[in-house]
Design an enzyme around this catalytic site. Structure first.
Site: not given
Length: 393
Positions: A308, A356, A368
């Protein structure tokens, strides 16, 4: 007449049978007792429980991945520092050796001269003037020797200091590499456990799990649509307010004498900043869209796969902005913004542990790198609990 036959010995045939029967009964009783006292088999968890546990493991793996990324970046930086220090130590050692050779040549010359004292040199000289000339030369030679000794000592102390720094840096590097290995193992352990849970599901349970995922995605998209509608309404209100302000300014300008030097209030401040950020965000999102479909791989930062924070770092690099490697450091960059004020290009962070991050693309959606086994994709920002958001530039 009495019989002379030897009487037969009676043979008991029933005892062994009774013994066997008793043993069998005892065995049955023992087995029954063991069965009664044995712990019941652990019930198989429901699909919903498996989903929660797998999600938790993936999140923990994400946090461990960020720890790995931080250790990896620190290790690379420390390695560069160690290499620089070792190179410096080598150069200083060479200077020490050079100074040592100079001192050796002076010592050899003094040995050849036999260390004759100044009085003896005066009487052995061909003439007094020659003695004084030689004396001045010797004084200058002594000064050079003293400078050489001083230089040697200085270089020796400096080299020792740098050598100590190099040793300390090597120790730090070793510790960082140990953290790196530990984080890597932690990630692999969490992912292995998650895969194990998923592999034990039946086909029917996997179908049920997929249905739960679709429901979760649908709910997240619905929230994203509401945010998009709210942002669109607010944008419309702003545009109408600006238009009204311009009309009123134009009307006031027309009603005046015409000799005034007022400026248009509709020009507003900060529009240049907004347009500059929008241009950067456009580059960020163009890069991010080009990565859609590439696999998530923990610890990866491109070009064929990403985690990420690796994706967000690479995307903003395209716009000329250097972001740190981890989510924990990226969240500290730029300006914090509320979810309702998000603009394309902003970074949205998730979970309490900030494990994240995604790139906001507008309308409540983001791009993402989700998790192991998934590819870079577009998704609602409400798919996970939001921690906060930042505008990096």
């Amino acid at each position: 007449m009495a019989s002379h036959r030897k009487p037969r010995t009676k043979v008991r045939t029933t005892t062994p049978a009774v013994g066997l029967t008793t043993a069998a009964l005892a065995s049955v009783t023992l087995l029954s007792t063991q069965s009664a006292t044995a712990a019941p088999a652990e019930p198989k968890p429901a699909v919903e429980e498996v989903q929660k546990k797998v999600d938790a493991l993936y999140r923990q793996a994400g946090a461990a991945t960020q720890e790995y990324n931080r250790a990896k970046a620190a290790s690379a930086s420390q390695q560069t520092k160690v290499d620089t220090l070792l190179s410096d130590v080598a150069k200083r050692t060479a200077k020490i050796n050079e100074a040592r050779r100079a001192l050796g040549s002076y010592a050899a010359a003094q040995y050849r001269n036999g260390g004759i004292g100044p009085a003896a040199t005066f009487f052995l000289a061909d003439n007094p003037q020659g003695y004084f000339d030689q004396s001045r030369l010797m004084d200058r030679a002594t000064e050079r020797q003293q400078r050489s000794v001083t230089e040697f000592r200085t270089q020796q102390a400096s080299a020792a200091k740098k050598r100590a720094e190099a040793v300390k840096s090597l120790e730090t590097l070793t510790e960082t590499q140990a953290t790196l290995a530990s984080s890597k193992k932690d990630v692999q352990t969490k992912l292995t456990e998650a895969r194990g849970l998923l592999s034990r599901l039946t086909a029917e349970e996997k179908a049920r799990l997929a249905e739960l995922e679709r429901k979760k995605e649908a709910e997240a998209k619905e929230k994203a649509a509401k945010l998009a509608a709210r942002q669109a309404a607010e944008a419309k209100e702003r545009a109408e307010a600006e238009e009204k302000a311009r009309e009123e300014a134009a009307k006031e300008s027309g009603d005046g004498s015409g000799s005034g030097t007022g400026t248009d209030p509709g020009s507003g401040t900060g529009s240049g900043t907004d347009s500059g950020y929008a241009a950067k965000a456009e580059k960020v999102l163009a890069f991010a869209r080009a990565q859609i479909g590439k696999p998530y791989v923990w610890g990866a930062s491109g070009p064929s796969s990403y985690d990420c924070s690796g994706l967000t770092q690479a995307a903003w690099r395209e716009a000329g902005v250097t972001l740190p490697r981890t989510t924990w450091d990226q969240v500290e960059v730029g300006t914090r913004v509320a979810t309702s004020d998000l603009k394309p290009g902003d970074l949205v962070f998730f979970y309490d542990d900030i494990s994240h991050v995604g790139i906001y693309k507008g309308d409540g959606m983001m791009i993402h790198a989700p998790k192991p086994g998934a590819n870079v994709r577009e998704e609602s920002i409400y798919y996970m609990p939001i921690y906060g958001s930042v505008r990096p530039a």
